[in-house]
Design a protein around this motif. Structure first.
Motif, short mmCIF file in Angstrom:
data_model
loop_
_atom_site.label_atom_id
_atom_site.label_comp_id
_atom_site.label_asym_id
_atom_site.label_seq_id
_atom_site.Cartn_x
_atom_site.Cartn_y
_atom_site.Cartn_z
N GLY A 167 3.68 -34.76 37.10
CA GLY A 167 3.78 -33.36 36.81
C GLY A 167 3.72 -32.94 35.44
N GLN A 168 4.10 -31.81 35.01
CA GLN A 168 4.39 -31.52 33.77
C GLN A 168 5.29 -30.32 33.47
OE1 GLN A 168 0.41 -30.34 31.62
NE2 GLN A 168 1.10 -28.07 32.02
N MET A 169 6.21 -30.37 32.42
CA MET A 169 7.44 -29.70 32.00
C MET A 169 7.01 -28.62 31.00
SD MET A 169 11.16 -31.11 31.60
CE MET A 169 10.95 -31.87 30.11
N VAL A 170 7.31 -27.54 30.78
CA VAL A 170 7.28 -26.80 29.54
C VAL A 170 8.41 -26.47 28.92
CG1 VAL A 170 5.88 -24.64 28.64
CG2 VAL A 170 4.90 -25.79 30.66
N THR A 171 8.71 -26.38 27.61
CA THR A 171 9.90 -26.09 26.94
C THR A 171 9.64 -25.54 25.71
OG1 THR A 171 9.63 -28.41 26.06
CG2 THR A 171 11.21 -27.97 27.94
N PRO A 172 10.56 -24.54 25.17
CA PRO A 172 10.14 -23.58 24.10
C PRO A 172 10.49 -24.88 22.94
CG PRO A 172 12.30 -23.06 25.09
CD PRO A 172 11.72 -24.09 25.95
N LEU A 173 9.89 -24.27 21.65
CA LEU A 173 10.12 -25.17 20.45
C LEU A 173 11.92 -24.54 20.08
CD1 LEU A 173 7.44 -24.27 18.03
CD2 LEU A 173 7.41 -25.75 19.78
N ASP A 174 12.37 -25.41 19.35
CA ASP A 174 13.93 -25.15 18.98
C ASP A 174 13.79 -24.11 17.79
OD1 ASP A 174 15.06 -27.06 20.81
OD2 ASP A 174 15.35 -28.19 19.20
N ARG A 175 12.90 -24.18 17.02
CA ARG A 175 13.08 -23.20 15.72
C ARG A 175 11.81 -22.95 15.11
NH1 ARG A 175 16.83 -26.09 12.21
NH2 ARG A 175 18.82 -25.28 13.38
N ALA A 176 11.52 -21.77 15.02
CA ALA A 176 10.14 -21.20 14.35
C ALA A 176 10.11 -20.68 13.08
CB ALA A 176 9.34 -20.52 15.20
N GLY A 177 9.49 -21.11 12.05
CA GLY A 177 9.40 -20.64 10.93
C GLY A 177 8.33 -19.53 10.54
N LEU A 178 8.61 -18.22 10.34
CA LEU A 178 7.76 -17.08 9.98
C LEU A 178 7.18 -16.74 8.64
CD1 LEU A 178 5.76 -14.54 10.92
CD2 LEU A 178 7.83 -13.61 11.90
N TYR A 179 6.15 -17.03 8.21
CA TYR A 179 5.92 -16.60 6.67
C TYR A 179 5.05 -15.34 6.86
CZ TYR A 179 4.44 -17.02 1.93
OH TYR A 179 4.21 -16.58 0.65
#
Lengths: 410, 410
Positions: free
Chosen positions: B100-112
């Protein structure tokens, strides 16, 4: 933990020159560099192409048992890849505007396969099959043949995976040829596959001109064990990672200190089974660790910090722990799931994010060989509604042509 | 056509030094560089943070009509993003192995977010909202404030989009701070958002340490028209792209030569509506073109070669032509769908692949803020079956620990 591939300025600058040279002089530069770095003596790039017939002959020359194993692996890799789909979608808003998403395959993908000791037929299958499942029209493989030597099992795997064309070129010059194209080698849209520091530097430079998969670092495993798996099994699972190279990383986390000791004993005992004992010992000394944790929860927290390429959950009821796993390229659940099965034939891809890239990156899959296009179709009334919103924001941004273009449809 | 962003060696080497400096000296270097390049005079990086209250105040200070437009845009961007899901899956093979396959979000994103003239609130919404829909725990925005000046609509948009923290830093130093973290700025897992050549070079360098979205080039549009759309509309659609900058590209393709002439007339006439006339004229001179094709099929073939960021199909029955579109970031179907509506509020993202990257790259979306993990759980019988296959291939690759680890489960 500081495992991100370092970029040497010397390597970068050497590769900048190679890439510029191949971009400018095409086949002439590619031929010179290949004859020099791979100790070849050929008169044209065309001579470096491996024909369909040669690949078929390589396939036919393999032992029947190996052919059967490769066929079984290919079938399983394909079956898994066929589950990987990005759903196109379409919906209509309250004003009659239709919004959606279309998914299309890449036209042409380039597959870099390392030569020499790390020439692995399994990598050919893992890189080429998802591309084919994605619908890529042409898959072009490059593999260096130092001194003219080529691994026949790699060619056999290219035959099996349906690779369209194969060229025996390698290094930064092969990456540049794939990115910009030469008279003989057509330009591709994306380059995938592992390589040495020169290949990695070249991929970083051509990124933007073409897509790339990722910058591969050394292979890694974290094993979390509750202490109830055969210590000899765990020892060999750690060894299987360590034998990849001296910079590979093998870490065992367990709350059971006595178990850690038994694994250490088993490692000492089973070490003699290994022809690659010297590499394994060096890897374990550099990067190996058996770590006692306060409990399985702490082991999971540590693993999330490491964000490993491979994670074995060698515990009872592994599915109960899965929701706590935040970052891992591939998770191997239960005592009967050694990472080595995933390397070859379980089905999921063995090209996985390394060096903590599982925090943001993906296993190679069908998705990596497709791309999405957004779709917008406004009704006259819907355009009019949206023009009011767009006009107001465009005014605030000082983009008057945007505002006027929107308001033309009021 | 040769539009891939060129990398200047001077810029690259300057940025290498900046990145290394921030990586080594953290806040101290970041502060020095910010005071120098942005003509600031602050005593600590903490002073560069914009508080929740400041952002709320910026929101409250906007005119009600603009707030309503931004809210409507945000709601539509969110509604579209919520359609973007990678399906997790699980299936069981004939031996009882679960894959199977599991999908998880990133912990922290940076927006320039760029400062100065190209500081666009719409970009804040387009970058932050998909991250939030993806489930990213913390979104950190950086935006330079040259001379201390900050666009209040950008802050208002950050408030609306739910950005978690905002720092007024920019350039390569901001990218380095996000990638490696400093004492004040936490490290992120991925950096998204457009920027100048220094920002682009920094993103290229930190790629691997963190994920990046893409290297943004100048904006582009291809309009394909059958000659039946109001020529004035098409003129303004081309202008809306050209006003972005002198290196923007606006191309009209039509089989109707008479229509091309009418568009040229309309362009001459409507030019005077534009405060940015100088930029528009320069852009059209450098990169604009009205091209007569032999038919719509040839126009589509040309567009596929260009692989444009934006494609308008200003034709009858645009859906009939869609299956022939192989590469485009976003497709605008029909005469009532100007590209400007997509820039602000249609719903799909306006962060799109440029410089032919639509051949291999994607619009920014929820997918870009999530990652997949492969799942493998073998049954005892299933492991035994797979061990035979894996063992045979591992033998051929000379990886004996892999073979032994697999065969332990025979």
């Amino acid at each position: 933990m500081d495992r991100a591939p370092e970029q040497s300025a010397d390597v970068t600058h050497a590769v900048e020159n190679i890439v510029a040279d191949v971009r400018t002089r095409g086949d002439v530069a590619l031929l010179e560099l290949t004859n020099k770095f791979d100790r070849r003596n050929v008169a044209s790039v065309a001579e470096l192409e491996v024909s369909v017939e040669q690949r078929k002959a390589a396939w036919d020359a393999q032992p029947a048992a190996l052919r059967a194993a490769l066929e079984a692996a290919a079938q399983r890799i394909r079956a898994y890849a066929e589950h990987q789909t990005i759903a196109p979608f379409s919906f209509t808003d309250e004003h009659g505007n239709q919004l959606g998403q279309m998914v299309t395959p890449l036209d042409r993908a380039g597959l870099y396969v390392p030569g020499g000791k790390a020439a692995y037929p399994s990598s050919v299958l893992m890189n080429a099959i998802p591309a084919k499942v994605a619908g890529v029209r042409e898959v072009i493989m490059v593999v260096p043949a130092p001194g003219g030597e080529l691994n026949s099992v790699v060619l056999a795997a290219a035959h099996l995976a349906g690779v369209d064309r194969v060229f025996t070129v390698g290094g930064a010059q092969a990456v540049a040829a794939l990115a910009y194209g030469t008279k003989t080698i057509p330009p591709v849209d994306k380059i995938v596959g592992p390589g040495n520091a020169y290949v990695a530097a070249a991929k970083r430079i051509v990124f933007g001109q073409v897509g790339i998969d990722s910058i591969a670092g050394p292979s890694e495993i974290v094993v979390i064990c509750d202490g109830k798996t055969d210590p000899g099994w765990i020892a060999m699972d750690l060894f299987s990672q360590a034998e990849h190279g001296e910079d590979s990383q093998s870490i065992l986390l367990s709350p059971d200190v006595e178990f850690l000791n038994r694994v250490a004993d088993a490692m000492a005992k089973r070490m003699s089974e290994l022809p690659r004992e010297v590499t394994v010992r060096a890897s374990l000394k550099n990067r190996g660790a058996l770590i006692a944790t306060r409990g399985l929860d702490e082991a999971i927290a540590l693993s999330n910090q490491i964000a490993p390429e491979h994670l074995e959950l060698s515990v009872d009821a592994p599915r109960d722990w899965l929701p706590k796993i935040r970052h891992a390229g591939a998770v191997f659940l239960g005592r009967h799931t050694p990472e080595a099965l995933g390397d070859y034939c379980a089905g999921p891809n063995h090209v996985l994010p390394t060096s903590r890239a599982a925090r943001f990156s993906n296993p190679l899959g069908v998705y990596e060989f497709q791309k999405r296009s957004s779709l917008i179709e406004c009704s006259p009334k819907g355009a009019s509604e949206l023009a009011k919103i767009a006009g107001a924001i465009a005014d605030a941004e000082g983009l008057q042509a945007h505002a006027a273009s929107a308001r033309d449809r009021l």
